[in-house]
Design an enzyme around this catalytic site. Sequence first.
Site, PDB file in Angstrom:
ATOM      1  N   TRP A 145       0.796  -1.221   0.000  1.00  0.00           N
ATOM      2  CA  TRP A 145       0.000   0.000   0.000  1.00  0.00           C
ATOM      3  C   TRP A 145       0.831   1.274   0.000  1.00  0.00           C
ATOM      4  CZ3 TRP A 145       1.653   2.681   4.110  1.00  0.00           C
ATOM      5  CH2 TRP A 145       2.126   1.966   5.224  1.00  0.00           C
ATOM      6  N   ASN A 146       2.117   1.194   0.319  1.00  0.00           N
ATOM      7  CA  ASN A 146       2.864   2.438   0.515  1.00  0.00           C
ATOM      8  C   ASN A 146       3.223   3.148  -0.789  1.00  0.00           C
ATOM      9  OD1 ASN A 146       4.672   0.332   0.022  1.00  0.00           O
ATOM     10  ND2 ASN A 146       6.304   1.251   1.232  1.00  0.00           N
ATOM     11  N   PRO A 170      -3.412  -6.150  -5.648  1.00  0.00           N
ATOM     12  CA  PRO A 170      -2.912  -4.978  -4.915  1.00  0.00           C
ATOM     13  C   PRO A 170      -3.306  -5.040  -3.446  1.00  0.00           C
ATOM     14  CG  PRO A 170      -4.899  -4.396  -6.108  1.00  0.00           C
ATOM     15  CD  PRO A 170      -4.601  -5.824  -6.462  1.00  0.00           C
ATOM     16  N   ALA A 171      -2.713  -4.177  -2.648  1.00  0.00           N
ATOM     17  CA  ALA A 171      -3.032  -4.126  -1.226  1.00  0.00           C
ATOM     18  C   ALA A 171      -4.490  -3.723  -1.019  1.00  0.00           C
ATOM     19  CB  ALA A 171      -2.122  -3.134  -0.524  1.00  0.00           C
ATOM     20  N   GLY A 222       6.619  -6.774   0.522  1.00  0.00           N
ATOM     21  CA  GLY A 222       5.915  -6.687   1.788  1.00  0.00           C
ATOM     22  C   GLY A 222       6.784  -7.163   2.937  1.00  0.00           C
ATOM     23  N   SER A 223       6.147  -7.693   3.958  1.00  0.00           N
ATOM     24  CA  SER A 223       6.864  -8.067   5.176  1.00  0.00           C
ATOM     25  C   SER A 223       7.668  -9.347   4.984  1.00  0.00           C
ATOM     26  CB  SER A 223       5.876  -8.255   6.328  1.00  0.00           C
ATOM     27  OG  SER A 223       5.126  -9.443   6.151  1.00  0.00           O
ATOM     28  N   GLU A 244      10.821  -8.759  -2.379  1.00  0.00           N
ATOM     29  CA  GLU A 244      11.402  -7.502  -1.909  1.00  0.00           C
ATOM     30  C   GLU A 244      10.759  -7.249  -0.552  1.00  0.00           C
ATOM     31  OE1 GLU A 244      11.612  -3.995  -0.602  1.00  0.00           O
ATOM     32  OE2 GLU A 244      10.354  -3.422  -2.306  1.00  0.00           O
ATOM     33  N   LEU A 245      11.558  -7.455   0.513  1.00  0.00           N
ATOM     34  CA  LEU A 245      10.996  -7.518   1.858  1.00  0.00           C
ATOM     35  C   LEU A 245      11.447  -6.329   2.702  1.00  0.00           C
ATOM     36  CD1 LEU A 245      11.533 -11.369   2.267  1.00  0.00           C
ATOM     37  CD2 LEU A 245       9.533 -10.158   1.370  1.00  0.00           C
ATOM     38  N   CYS A 278      10.219   1.250   2.635  1.00  0.00           N
ATOM     39  CA  CYS A 278      11.121   0.179   3.065  1.00  0.00           C
ATOM     40  C   CYS A 278      12.582   0.595   3.026  1.00  0.00           C
ATOM     41  CB  CYS A 278      10.904  -1.063   2.205  1.00  0.00           C
ATOM     42  SG  CYS A 278      11.065  -0.754   0.440  1.00  0.00           S
ATOM     43  N   GLU A 375      11.949  -2.278  12.136  1.00  0.00           N
ATOM     44  CA  GLU A 375      11.605  -1.221  11.196  1.00  0.00           C
ATOM     45  C   GLU A 375      10.372  -0.484  11.716  1.00  0.00           C
ATOM     46  OE1 GLU A 375      11.189  -1.013   6.342  1.00  0.00           O
ATOM     47  OE2 GLU A 375      10.367  -2.758   7.383  1.00  0.00           O
ATOM     48  N   GLU A 452      14.624  -5.488  -8.901  1.00  0.00           N
ATOM     49  CA  GLU A 452      13.635  -4.840  -9.750  1.00  0.00           C
ATOM     50  C   GLU A 452      14.256  -3.588 -10.343  1.00  0.00           C
ATOM     51  OE1 GLU A 452       9.608  -6.270  -7.375  1.00  0.00           O
ATOM     52  OE2 GLU A 452      10.356  -4.234  -7.049  1.00  0.00           O
TER      53      GLU A 452
END
Length: 474
Positions: A145-146, A170-171, A222-223, A244-245, A278, A375, A452
């Site tokens: 979502w960010n 999507p989120a 995400g997480s 991608e965490l 992130c 984080e 990416e």
Amino acid sequence: METRCLVDGKWVGEAHSPVTNPATGEVIANVPLLGETEAKGALDAAAEAFADWKRQPVKLRSGVLRAWFDFIVEHRDELAALLTAEQGKPIAEARGEIDYAASYIEYYAEEAKRILGEILPPPREGTRAMVLRQPIGVVALITPWNFPAAMITRKVAPALASGCTVVLKPAPETPLTALALAALAQRAGVPDGVLNVITGDARAIGEAFVTHPDVRLIGFTGSTPVGKYLMGRAAESMKRVALELGGNAPFIVFEDADLDAAVAGAMASKFRNMGQTCVCANRIYVHQSVADDFTARLAKAVEALKIGHGGDEGVTQGPLINAAALEKVQSHIADALAHGAELVTGGHRHALGGTFFEPTVLKGASAKMRVAREETFGPLAPVFSFADEAEVLAAANASETGLAAYVFTTDMARTYRMLENLEYGMVGINTGILSSEMAPFGGVKQSGNAREGSHHGITEFTELKYGLIGGLDV
């Protein structure tokens, strides 16, 4: 506003799952709450479309992506307003994100023409050897979502450019930007079934993604816990995963740094999107000889930030995405203060209420505090002090994650030492902004396993095939 999902070129689903504006709590739209059955249907459509899409000339795929880019640029302001309404970030940042998202589509429209194979030396007489690079197949993508636009195009553009087909989830907090982008992609000529966008039950859709036999790659931002779960489930059928965490970025300021530049870099890195990125600075390490000076300058810059509804011009800090995000920031501040940190500025819920929070600076942070290990994902800048390079390098690398790191110094020898010895996938030297469509974005350790952006990003969506032709009289 009622919005449906895009499956096999058709807009489907009953829209009854609310999407709210985090600044006001107002329901601004409803989207479908789809489940495993509908997700499998979308994956089936993508599998059927793959047979034709992979055979299309790269010039055609490139042209479709270029048309999509043009439509996004044309509708930049409308997309930015929609993004701000569902995500909360200031409108200036939202416009910047739309530009950034579009840049990936433009880049991969061009990169589609550069997916090259190899001609190998013949291993023996009468043979010819080659390596082909072919699209991997159906890819299932899950985005956060960010960055509701950029996280989508950074994945979807290289997938489509390579000849893959996509099902995107999507989120749930920010589905509207995704659906708007899909509508523009359809208008640009993306064929039915090549790009599908579904909203709904995360667990049910995720189950379809990890079990469907035609899915060959799962892409996720995400997480770290969710990434590990997807990786484990994907291993059951040997699906590739591109993860991608999370991050825990150190921001290091040495005694020889330009402090004004370092403060500007910290502001850009830490407080962009209210600290909900992130790669934002999570631990700010400043040499003890300049720590007080730097902290005072940082606090002054933070106090100049304008907090308000993201749609209002001039606002630099909007709301946090939800109550859980607010509570995490509060808990990190309380823990730091309990362990000896001092509050320099901010530290409280804002007078606007809701999920608005004052941008905060703490000094006297230490390794025993949660801010050193976790984080925050919010507008909290804890300042740690250090005595020498060896100490700060060890502290910076004392993290399970390794996404981004930042260093401010004017010593070129130190620049190379830090660049080479920081255990992070991306390192910014004398800058607080790292991302570019031309650069590989990704981390090491528990921050993920993929890249990416750049020409490296498109290889995630391809397979290598070796061919040996014998019986040649040449």
